[in-house]
Design a protein around this motif. Sequence first.
Motif, PDB file in Angstrom:
ATOM      1  N   HIS A  66       1.418  -0.619   0.017  1.00  0.00           N
ATOM      2  CA  HIS A  66       0.021   0.155  -0.281  1.00  0.00           C
ATOM      3  C   HIS A  66       1.141   1.157   0.096  1.00  0.00           C
ATOM      4  O   HIS A  66       1.991   1.452   0.943  1.00  0.00           O
ATOM      5  CB  HIS A  66      -0.471  -0.236   1.026  1.00  0.00           C
ATOM      6  CG  HIS A  66      -2.123  -1.373   1.336  1.00  0.00           C
ATOM      7  ND1 HIS A  66      -3.287  -0.553   0.658  1.00  0.00           N
ATOM      8  CD2 HIS A  66      -1.874  -2.105   1.899  1.00  0.00           C
ATOM      9  CE1 HIS A  66      -3.833  -2.096   1.159  1.00  0.00           C
ATOM     10  NE2 HIS A  66      -2.931  -2.546   1.450  1.00  0.00           N
ATOM     11  N   GLU A  70      -2.735   5.419   0.984  1.00  0.00           N
ATOM     12  CA  GLU A  70      -3.687   4.154  -0.230  1.00  0.00           C
ATOM     13  C   GLU A  70      -5.170   4.091   1.753  1.00  0.00           C
ATOM     14  O   GLU A  70      -4.086   3.732   2.850  1.00  0.00           O
ATOM     15  CB  GLU A  70      -2.973   3.183  -0.026  1.00  0.00           C
ATOM     16  CG  GLU A  70      -2.801   3.814  -1.885  1.00  0.00           C
ATOM     17  CD  GLU A  70      -2.560   2.376  -3.058  1.00  0.00           C
ATOM     18  OE1 GLU A  70      -2.401   1.347  -1.775  1.00  0.00           O
ATOM     19  OE2 GLU A  70      -1.800   2.256  -3.448  1.00  0.00           O
ATOM     20  N   LEU A  72      -6.182   1.367   3.254  1.00  0.00           N
ATOM     21  CA  LEU A  72      -5.679   0.151   4.434  1.00  0.00           C
ATOM     22  C   LEU A  72      -7.041  -0.688   4.499  1.00  0.00           C
ATOM     23  O   LEU A  72      -7.619   0.153   4.937  1.00  0.00           O
ATOM     24  CB  LEU A  72      -4.946   0.008   6.084  1.00  0.00           C
ATOM     25  CG  LEU A  72      -3.390   1.480   5.512  1.00  0.00           C
ATOM     26  CD1 LEU A  72      -3.064   1.536   6.807  1.00  0.00           C
ATOM     27  CD2 LEU A  72      -2.802   0.073   4.418  1.00  0.00           C
TER      28      LEU A  72
END
Length: 122
Positions: A66, A70, A72
Amino acid sequence: MNKLERIGCLYLTFLGHPGGLSFAQIREYLPDAYPAGPGEDPETSRRKFERDKDELRALGMDLKHHAAGETLPDGSLAGASIYVIAEELQRLPEIELSPGEVQTLSAVLMTALAEASEKSHS
């Protein structure tokens, strides 16, 4: 650190950090596996880690990368580029062994450990 030890340590490290780890943190936790000192090529460690991720996947632990910012799996945002266990660990179906099978398996394992010990001392 040999490959099996490195894979085992990496597996346990991710189990202990379900929120994920950056590559820098992985190198910090496992400095013998992924050296970061002077004269060390960071790309060599990164390639080794990529190969080790394939080994982890074969053991049922798939890591997903990631990028910073971004979302999670827990809904939070990644503060840095991190690797997170992609989904629940895959496990083999539960098996039942008879007492004789357990004894045979134990004998085989003990023989293998003894042979490995002899090889490391010679």
